[in-house]
Design an enzyme around this catalytic site. Sequence first.
Site, PDB file in Angstrom:
ATOM      1  N   ALA A 265      13.522  25.176 -13.188  1.00 13.62           N
ATOM      2  CA  ALA A 265      13.305  23.896 -12.521  1.00 13.62           C
ATOM      3  C   ALA A 265      12.749  22.827 -13.453  1.00 13.62           C
ATOM      4  O   ALA A 265      12.500  21.701 -13.030  1.00 13.62           O
ATOM      5  CB  ALA A 265      12.353  24.086 -11.346  1.00 13.62           C
TER       6      ALA A 265
ATOM      7  N   GLY B  37       7.375  29.786 -16.292  1.00 11.71           N
ATOM      8  CA  GLY B  37       7.350  30.974 -17.135  1.00 11.71           C
ATOM      9  C   GLY B  37       6.461  30.798 -18.352  1.00 11.71           C
ATOM     10  O   GLY B  37       5.713  31.712 -18.734  1.00 11.71           O
TER      11      GLY B  37
ATOM     12  N   LYS C 127       3.926  22.005 -14.979  1.00 14.40           N
ATOM     13  CA  LYS C 127       3.821  20.738 -15.721  1.00 14.40           C
ATOM     14  C   LYS C 127       4.987  19.839 -15.358  1.00 14.40           C
ATOM     15  O   LYS C 127       6.017  20.267 -14.835  1.00 14.40           O
ATOM     16  CB  LYS C 127       3.789  20.989 -17.233  1.00 14.40           C
ATOM     17  CG  LYS C 127       5.019  21.697 -17.811  1.00 14.40           C
ATOM     18  CD  LYS C 127       6.190  20.773 -18.113  1.00 14.40           C
ATOM     19  CE  LYS C 127       7.395  21.530 -18.669  1.00 14.40           C
ATOM     20  NZ  LYS C 127       8.619  20.692 -18.723  1.00 14.40           N
TER      21      LYS C 127
ATOM     22  N   ASP D 273       7.091  25.507 -24.854  1.00 16.73           N
ATOM     23  CA  ASP D 273       6.087  24.923 -23.962  1.00 16.73           C
ATOM     24  C   ASP D 273       4.801  25.735 -23.876  1.00 16.73           C
ATOM     25  O   ASP D 273       3.797  25.247 -23.350  1.00 16.73           O
ATOM     26  CB  ASP D 273       6.655  24.775 -22.540  1.00 16.73           C
ATOM     27  CG  ASP D 273       7.627  23.616 -22.410  1.00 16.73           C
ATOM     28  OD1 ASP D 273       7.582  22.702 -23.255  1.00 16.73           O
ATOM     29  OD2 ASP D 273       8.433  23.630 -21.454  1.00 16.73           O
TER      30      ASP D 273
END
Length: 305
Positions: free
Chosen positions: A97, A102, A10, A136
């Site tokens: 990043a 993950g 994303k 997330d």
Amino acid sequence: MNLSSPSFAKINWCLKVQGKRGDGFHEVLTLLQSIDLSDLLRFELLSDSRIRLSLEGVPVAEGEDNLAVRAARLLQVKTGCRRGVRIHLDKRIPVGAGLGGGSSNAAVSLLALNALWELGLVYRELAEIASELGSDVPFFLVGGMAIGWGRGERIIPLPPVEFAPDLLLIYPRFEVAAGFAYSRLKVGRSSELTAEEAETRIRPFHTAVANGNWEALENDLEAAVLQEFPLLSALQRELRDVGCRKVLLCGSGSTLLALGSPESLDEAKKRCDRKNLGKATFCNAISKDQYARRLKRAGLSMPEN
């Protein structure tokens, strides 16, 4: 029965930090977007209750520190399921990043094991489990474009915008931990946003994406992260020098998202490759429907509410 599924990354079109909540987390407001950069996950049922993990590609946490393993283990605990699985992760999304690799692995693991273990959990139940794994993770149960608020775990899916530009990601080959990035941000206290407040405050950024008004996009973590990592500041200047209209930090970093004309992005990639400034990769946005179709082809279905 076995399953093999992509696990998509994303970007954050914007990331606004409202302040620090009473529970110690930051109250955030973000406009999330799935992109077609992906890992590959394979799931193989075992005859016992063990959770096994094998890895290839980009180095990533192993064992109980891996989010795919943690997702499987938490699903066992929550449901009492005694079935096991072997998970093979071909890691292609850079770690640390700001691309949510993950978290995506965790969400896809929940969807895959809900099917393989025949648990029959509905979306609401999976989302509750996902929120325990990371802020997330619930987003990756639905994908596409969505508002994220609260800790980031509260999600409102949005229709795709008509304008879908090429996106250039530049990973500088080092990680930035999310906790480190947030610790460098000086903010006061904040109350939790309501859904109505989140939708109202995100509207200008949604409009900016729809209209290609890249200059209006913002990431409140960017200044603090770039101050700590001068190489990112230098990379941002290089990308602007070749004509990129906006160079935005992805999430908590370390990846930079470059936006502009096709010519400027081509030149930006060439400069990054020529001067070894980082790994530059073109990608595209994925709508919610495209996200669902790609997972469905892998045997995963989005559970009903």
